[in-house]
Every structure is written in structure tokens, then in C-alpha cells.
Design an enzyme around this catalytic site. Sequence first.
Site, PDB file in Angstrom:
ATOM      1  N   ALA A 166       0.859  -1.183   0.000  1.00 21.36           N
ATOM      2  CA  ALA A 166       0.000   0.000   0.000  1.00 21.36           C
ATOM      3  C   ALA A 166       0.898   1.236   0.000  1.00 21.36           C
ATOM      4  O   ALA A 166       2.083   1.147   0.333  1.00 21.36           O
ATOM      5  CB  ALA A 166      -0.872  -0.020   1.244  1.00 21.36           C
TER       6      ALA A 166
ATOM      7  N   GLU B  85      -0.743  -9.272  -1.210  1.00 22.73           N
ATOM      8  CA  GLU B  85      -2.175  -9.535  -0.997  1.00 22.73           C
ATOM      9  C   GLU B  85      -2.935  -9.491  -2.327  1.00 22.73           C
ATOM     10  O   GLU B  85      -3.828 -10.296  -2.569  1.00 22.73           O
ATOM     11  CB  GLU B  85      -2.740  -8.512  -0.002  1.00 22.73           C
ATOM     12  CG  GLU B  85      -2.199  -8.758   1.404  1.00 22.73           C
ATOM     13  CD  GLU B  85      -2.656  -7.715   2.407  1.00 22.73           C
ATOM     14  OE1 GLU B  85      -2.384  -6.521   2.170  1.00 22.73           O
ATOM     15  OE2 GLU B  85      -3.298  -8.092   3.394  1.00 22.73           O
TER      16      GLU B  85
ATOM     17  N   GLY C 129       0.454  -5.130   0.666  1.00 20.08           N
ATOM     18  CA  GLY C 129      -0.694  -5.111  -0.244  1.00 20.08           C
ATOM     19  C   GLY C 129      -0.359  -5.673  -1.613  1.00 20.08           C
ATOM     20  O   GLY C 129      -1.250  -6.171  -2.313  1.00 20.08           O
TER      21      GLY C 129
HETATM   22  N1  3HC Z   1       4.579   3.531   0.198  1.00 14.71           N
HETATM   23  C1  3HC Z   1       5.082   4.765  -0.098  1.00 14.71           C
HETATM   24  N2  3HC Z   1       6.367   5.013  -0.358  1.00 14.71           N
HETATM   25  C2  3HC Z   1       7.206   3.951  -0.347  1.00 14.71           C
HETATM   26  C3  3HC Z   1       6.762   2.644  -0.055  1.00 14.71           C
HETATM   27  C4  3HC Z   1       5.390   2.452   0.214  1.00 14.71           C
HETATM   28  N3  3HC Z   1       4.883   1.227   0.479  1.00 14.71           N
HETATM   29  N4  3HC Z   1       7.823   1.812  -0.102  1.00 14.71           N
HETATM   30  C5  3HC Z   1       8.892   2.577  -0.417  1.00 14.71           C
HETATM   31  N5  3HC Z   1       8.512   3.862  -0.569  1.00 14.71           N
HETATM   32  C6  3HC Z   1       9.376   5.000  -0.956  1.00 14.71           C
HETATM   33  C7  3HC Z   1      10.448   5.280   0.081  1.00 14.71           C
HETATM   34  O1  3HC Z   1       9.962   6.149   1.076  1.00 14.71           O
HETATM   35  C8  3HC Z   1      11.534   5.905  -0.768  1.00 14.71           C
HETATM   36  O2  3HC Z   1      11.181   7.245  -0.987  1.00 14.71           O
HETATM   37  P1  3HC Z   1      12.336   8.367  -1.154  1.00 14.71           P
HETATM   38  O3  3HC Z   1      13.166   7.926  -2.311  1.00 14.71           O
HETATM   39  O4  3HC Z   1      11.563   9.592  -1.353  1.00 14.71           O
HETATM   40  O5  3HC Z   1      13.109   8.347   0.143  1.00 14.71           O
HETATM   41  C9  3HC Z   1      11.402   5.173  -2.108  1.00 14.71           C
HETATM   42  O6  3HC Z   1      10.089   4.606  -2.111  1.00 14.71           O
HETATM   43  C10 3HC Z   1      12.394   4.045  -2.293  1.00 14.71           C
HETATM   44  O7  3HC Z   1      12.362   3.214  -1.143  1.00 14.71           O
HETATM   45  P2  3HC Z   1      13.688   2.602  -0.515  1.00 14.71           P
HETATM   46  O8  3HC Z   1      14.722   3.660  -0.379  1.00 14.71           O
HETATM   47  O9  3HC Z   1      13.281   1.857   0.700  1.00 14.71           O
HETATM   48  O10 3HC Z   1      14.121   1.625  -1.698  1.00 14.71           O
HETATM   49  P3  3HC Z   1      14.821   0.196  -1.619  1.00 14.71           P
HETATM   50  O11 3HC Z   1      15.060  -0.213  -3.000  1.00 14.71           O
HETATM   51  O12 3HC Z   1      15.951   0.214  -0.658  1.00 14.71           O
HETATM   52  O13 3HC Z   1      13.748  -0.792  -0.968  1.00 14.71           O
HETATM   53  C11 3HC Z   1      11.592  -1.771  -0.679  1.00 14.71           C
HETATM   54  C12 3HC Z   1      12.587  -1.090  -1.651  1.00 14.71           C
HETATM   55  C13 3HC Z   1      12.156  -3.140  -0.222  1.00 14.71           C
HETATM   56  C14 3HC Z   1      10.312  -1.980  -1.415  1.00 14.71           C
HETATM   57  C15 3HC Z   1      11.388  -0.862   0.568  1.00 14.71           C
HETATM   58  O14 3HC Z   1      11.080   0.442   0.125  1.00 14.71           O
HETATM   59  C16 3HC Z   1      10.296  -1.297   1.481  1.00 14.71           C
HETATM   60  O15 3HC Z   1      10.504  -2.185   2.288  1.00 14.71           O
HETATM   61  N6  3HC Z   1       9.124  -0.645   1.385  1.00 14.71           N
HETATM   62  C17 3HC Z   1       8.032  -0.833   2.284  1.00 14.71           C
HETATM   63  C18 3HC Z   1       7.327  -2.130   2.048  1.00 14.71           C
HETATM   64  C19 3HC Z   1       6.161  -2.249   2.989  1.00 14.71           C
HETATM   65  O16 3HC Z   1       6.232  -2.017   4.161  1.00 14.71           O
HETATM   66  N7  3HC Z   1       5.017  -2.671   2.430  1.00 14.71           N
HETATM   67  C20 3HC Z   1       3.808  -2.807   3.178  1.00 14.71           C
HETATM   68  C21 3HC Z   1       3.068  -1.510   3.166  1.00 14.71           C
HETATM   69  S1  3HC Z   1       1.660  -1.528   4.219  1.00 14.71           S
HETATM   70  C22 3HC Z   1       0.499  -2.389   3.342  1.00 14.71           C
HETATM   71  O17 3HC Z   1       0.746  -2.847   2.265  1.00 14.71           O
HETATM   72  C23 3HC Z   1      -0.825  -2.474   3.992  1.00 14.71           C
HETATM   73  C24 3HC Z   1      -1.707  -3.484   3.342  1.00 14.71           C
HETATM   74  O18 3HC Z   1      -1.684  -4.669   4.050  1.00 14.71           O
HETATM   75  C25 3HC Z   1      -3.131  -2.985   3.297  1.00 14.71           C
END
Ligand code: 3HC
Length: 690
Positions: free
Chosen positions: A63, A105, A102
Site C-alpha cells: 500500500a 495480498e 498489499g
Molecule cells: N509507500 C510509499 N512510499 C514507499 C513505499 C510504500 N509502500 N515503499 C517505499 N517507498 C518509498 C520510500 O519512502 C523511498 O522514498 P524516497 O526515495 O523519497 O526516500 C522510495 O520509495 C524508495 O524506497 P527505498 O529507499 O526503501 O528503496 P529500496 O530499494 O531500498 O527498498 C523496498 C525497496 C524493499 C520496497 C522498501 O522500500 C520497502 O521495504 N518498502 C516498504 C514495504 C512495505 O512495508 N510494504 C507494506 C506496506 S503496508 C500495506 O501494504 C498495507 C496493506 O496490508 C493494506
Amino acid sequence: MSNSLKLNRDGDVAIVTIDNPPVNALSFHVREPLMQALIELRDDPSVAAIVIACAGRTFIAGADITEFGKPMQQPELRAIIATLETIAKPTVAAIHGTALGGGLELALGCHFRVADTGAKLGLPEVKLGILPGGGGTVRLPRLVGAVKALRMIVSGVPIGAAQAHEDGLVDAVFEGGLTTHAVNFAREIARKGGPFQPVRDRDEGLKETDLAAFDAEVAELAKKARGLDAPIACARAVRNAVTLPFNEALAAERALFVTLVGGDQSRAQRHLFFAEREAAKFPGKDTSKRRIGRVGVIGAGTMGGGIAMAFANGGYPVTLLETSHEELRRGMGTIEKNYTVSVTRGSLTEEARDERLSRFKGSTDYADLADCDLIIEAVFEDMAVKKEVFGKLDAVAKPGAILATNTSYLDINEIAASTSRPQDVLGLHFFSPANVMKLLEIVRAQKTAPDALSTAVDMARRIGKVAVVVGVCHGFVGNRMLAARGSESEALLLEGATPGQIDKAFTDFGWPMGPFQMGDLAGLDIGWRNRKARGQAAVIADTLCEQGRFGQKTGRGFYLYEAGARSPVADPEVETLIREKAAERGIAARAISAGEIIERTLYPLVNEGAKILEEGIAARASDIDVVWVNGYGFPVGKGGPMFWAGLEGAGKIIERLEYWHRQTGKDVFRPAPLLKRMAGTGSWEPDATA
Ligand code: 3HC
Ligand code: NAI
């Protein structure tokens, strides 16, 4: 069809490609066209199968976290997945990079999932203080079983494509050309004909669930949750998937999600997610970078050995320099022993250990550092010794090599000035054990060149560290604030608290250990030496050190340690010593509550953080939070000291600080002007208005 979503056809297979850089998060501008596309394709008789793929470096990473805490714009992810499940023709998710949260999912809403060999799949929501809210807790166990789903969801750690295939989460794995393979897979499945079962109607993973074994595992996990709500909620939701009908379990997951996402813990953990990414940014960051090939490390003691391992683990060849062959043998021996322990524990293969060890080259000759692009000094904490080392480095290092010091407290401007190339000098303050701890304070000295700093920040990421750029002051961000906490922990002992009582207040707050256990672990002699050098005193800790009680390494410190054991045992002798020292100072013992312990130690810590911000040593309050969570174990669910200060209320903190200041006259209690301003604006930002 939209900038974020493309529709293509390969014969009778439709390919939906999501394109929302950088990580294809499921933002509103993706969800809206995605929903529309799925409805169109469902109802289009010329489409036999649908592939959902992503452009760029990854499948959907979850998400859009920036949308949390705001009113959700429709359609929600759950509605999209429900629509996917109304499609009778086969749907296939084509996963490369990471399918997270998500994203996974949504893939679970498809009939089939195919993956690139390098793909990773996971539900990391727990790290954001929430649980999967798009049906992940209910669908994943149906494929992989309740216990495996529990482990994946509670740890938040993704699994690789091969493992996912073995577990039944992925139906096929391909090397390269993923979209083509996915299209062929979808066409072949469609040709064989349906009906195709959505995951919601499958239950192969749920058959034969041993609920007693499941509950036993949950009980173990609960012990490690340290006051965090999300892991417990994750476990409850997975259990519901076993015991409740699908729709009821889904509704229960939703209710838990809504509660968690609105709570302080999730706010704190989301704050930390963005804070960690922000911390490495600084004005001028994207200047040209220097190339780092070989890394030199001077000193193979506690820190040097760990730092050298961190680089070898990151794939760098390392030259390790010591004063004598004997010291070198001792240092290398410790490194080898540490790797062998990892092999015994099963976290490293023998081949990987041998490969890492082959990256080391030992030396006692500074001339051998001439081919290093980055050289990190980790010798004794003594300015004269450091200057001598930097003088020798200046003579042998190649032009443009970055010269770094791991000093804990010393003035890096002074160290830099002792060379002819201060623009190449900076601080790389690792935390012990340096091969394990995530935090790296990168200290920018007055003359550090922007490209040297940028290179260090990039290098930190490559060896898996969370980098925070800080300025020069005694103890930088972390240790300077630690000193404020430490002096009040001591004062509380004299006023009647015991080390055990204080440490328990800390662990109840969510810290992995309290200040005295931490002191014993790190070695009390380090702080003692530093205080002596600065003409400072800590009456109890100093006396313990004078008695040779340095903590775990001597078997005695604030606590006793049975031979070889790490668990602390209260020592009546220490409690007697504390009462004697209190009596000498005319301090009568009084009852001290856990609440007072937390306020007395952490409010001065926050106050010191405010001073650090005022002085520009840290660029943002969130940088300080990243330091404390990653370097000192500040509870993630409280977001770091500066975020927590917002939850406590700056007004309340100031009121208590002023009271103690009146009582004691101590400077640590004098509220920083920035803290006072924060009380008015509710923000640490310099330009915030109420
Ligand atoms: N939403 C919004 N922004 C996100 C994001 C997300 N899910 N994931 C990453 N970003 C942004 C980061 O803030 C960063 O922004 P910036 O360049 O402005 O600082 C940019 O994307 C790149 O991210 P990283 O620097 O972390 O890039 P990496 O290549 O090192 O890592 C990744 C990529 C492994 C995908 C890592 O970003 C990550 O772990 N992201 C979060 C994943 C996550 O937690 N997903 C679950 C979200 S909650 C959800 O899905 C709820 C659902 O169940 C309803
Ligand atoms: P240590 O005493 O374990 O190791 C120092 C090593 O440096 C010894 O092996 C010694 O033989 C070697 N050495 C001394 N002078 C040398 C020289 N001129 N050339 C080559 N090698 C030399 O010390 P430790 O704990 O590793 O500390 C090193 C530095 O790291 C200090 O500046 C300390 O403040 C800093 N630091 C220590 C932390 C800790 O928790 N121990 C945490 C963060 C920083």
C-alpha cells in the site's frame, strides 16, 4: 489507459502493467485504473486470461504508506481483490523484485502466482505497527499453512522465490523473461480450462492445523513482542483464519487493522520508516562519488574487528592493520571465531565463511594501506594516538582516499587538521558489535568534502547500515544524549532506586535492556576512562571500576554474572555500596516509582536532543530518533525520543524539567529554547507555527 497503468494484449492474454515508480506502491492513482481495468477485462469475451505485472525494478511493494492516517479514497485494495476473485478466467500475478504487503495480498487475489528467481515475497506490515489489511492473514495460511504464515507475518521477513514455490505460495519460478513466461503460463492454464479456484475457496494449507502447537508458538512470540500490539494482532488474525469462516476472519482482520493503523505505535513506526530514508539525505548529497574498492581498517580490537567484518560481509576486500603480528593474530582469531559461531548457528555456510575470510589481508605496515580507497581508524580513544595514526596515513594514503575515524567522543576537526587533507577526513561512528548493529553515525567535519560524505552515505547502505549524517560535538548525537540519561540513572540510585528496579522500568517501557545491564554489557571502563579524561565523575560507576568491576567481561559490574553467563544477578554488595555513597552525601532513600524513573532519565535525554537540534549537530528531529532506535534500542513503538516527546507533550516535559532544575540546579534540566518552542508549535521543525 493511465500514466500509472498500461493495458496490452498478447493474443487472447491481457497484460495489466502497473507503473508507479519507485516501488509501484498501490496509490489511489493506481487503484482507480486497476479496478476499472479488471472489470473491463472480466467482461471482455475476447480475453482468455489476465496477467498482472509491474514495470521498473519491482512488483508492488505494498500500500502507499503516505496515504495512511488520511481518509481512504475508493476503491480500496480489499474491493479490488474482491473484484479479482469474481473473475472466472485465470488471473496470474507475475512477480519480480519484491511483492510486499498489499502487493502480495493483490497477488493472493489472483488464481496463480509466478515469480522471477530473484523475487522476494513478504508481508512486512508488522514493521509499520499494523497487520496485513487486504486479506493477507486469511489467504496466506490457506496456501502455506497456519504456522508458516504466522512466522512470515509476525516476523515481516520476506521469503525467496524458491522457498515460496516449495511452500505452495508460488506456482512456477522462471529465470529471466518473466512477462513472456507468465503469458505462456496463463495461456496454457486457460487452454486446459477451469474452473479456477480463488485462494479464498482453497484450504489445503489449513487442513491438519495443530492448534495447540500454533498456540505454543504464539506464546513464545508474545514474550518477544516487548509491548508491541501488532505482532499479537497478527497472530490473532492468522488464528482466526483457521477457526473462523473466510468472511468472518476477513472482517476480524479489518477491525484489527483499523484499530492499529489509528494508534500511536503504528504512527511511530511509520514515522521511523520515512525517518530512516530521510536521514541519509543532506544538502549536496548527489554530488559525484568516489570509488571504493579496497577498505583499510586500523586496529583489530573490539571495533576494528567488527568494522572489518561488516565490510567483508558487504563484499569489500579489507586490509587490517595492527601494531604487531601478535595483535594481528589475536584480532584475526576473534574474527574467525565469530564467523565459525555463525556457521555453528546455521546462519552462515562454511563456503560463505571461507569466502569472507579470503577477503582479509593482515598487515603491520602502513605502506600496505596505499591501495585502499577508504581507511577507517579504530585504535585507542586517545587524541595523541589518533593524530599519530592520521599523520602516518597522510604520508601513505593515495590521493582522494577517504580517511575516517571511529572515535566515540574526540574532536574530528582537530584530527582532520593534523593532516594535509582535511577535506578527505570524516567520522564513521559504528556501534558495537559493528558487524551486527545497524546504526552508523557519519560525522561531517568542518572541512569534509561533499563528495567524500556522499560516498560514505552510499557505502553505508551497501554494507546494510542505517546512516545518519551528524556534526562534530562531544559524543555526537547518540553518546552525548546517553550521557544525559546516564547521569540521572546514577542520581536515582543515590536517591533510593536499585539497578534492578531502574532496569525493569526500562524493559517495561519497551527497551531490550536497562542502562545498568547495557553498561555491564558494553564495559563500564569505557565511560570511566572518558569521564576521567574530562574531569567528570559518576560516583557509583567509578567506584565499581576502581574495584575492577567492568561488567560482563570481568564477571561483575552493577550485577554479578555466573561463570560465562550473560544473565545479571542482583549483588547485595553493590546495593550496600550505593547506600554508603548516598549516606556520605546525606541523601536519604525514598520510594521511586517506575514513572519517575522514566521521566527523570528520558526527559533530560529529550532536552539534550533539543540542544543538539538547536546547534545543528543533527539536521532533523527524526534523525535523532533513527540514532536512538537503531543504535541504543529505544522502543520502535514509541518512535524514538523526539517523536515520543510529542506523545508525552513538550509542556509536561518542561514543567518536570523546571521542577528538577529548581531542586538541583543541574544544567541537564534547564529546558532548551527549542523544547519551549516545540511546546507552542507541537513540532520540532524550525519554521513551524502553532
Ligand atoms: N509507500 C510509499 N512510499 C514507499 C513505499 C510504500 N509502500 N515503499 C517505499 N517507498 C518509498 C520510500 O519512502 C523511498 O522514498 P524516497 O526515495 O523519497 O526516500 C522510495 O520509495 C524508495 O524506497 P527505498 O529507499 O526503501 O528503496 P529500496 O530499494 O531500498 O527498498 C523496498 C525497496 C524493499 C520496497 C522498501 O522500500 C520497502 O521495504 N518498502 C516498504 C514495504 C512495505 O512495508 N510494504 C507494506 C506496506 S503496508 C500495506 O501494504 C498495507 C496493506 O496490508 C493494506
Ligand atoms: P580496543 O582496545 O578493543 O582496540 C583497539 C585496537 O587498536 C587494539 O587492538 C590495539 O592493538 C590497536 N591499536 C592501538 N594503536 C594502534 C596503532 N597505532 N596502529 C594500529 N593499531 C593500533 O578498542 P575499541 O573498543 O575497539 O575502540 C576503538 C575505537 O572505537 C575507540 O576510538 C573507541 O572510542 C571507538 N568506539 C568504541 C566502541 C565500543 O563499544 N568499544 C563503540 C564505538 C566506538
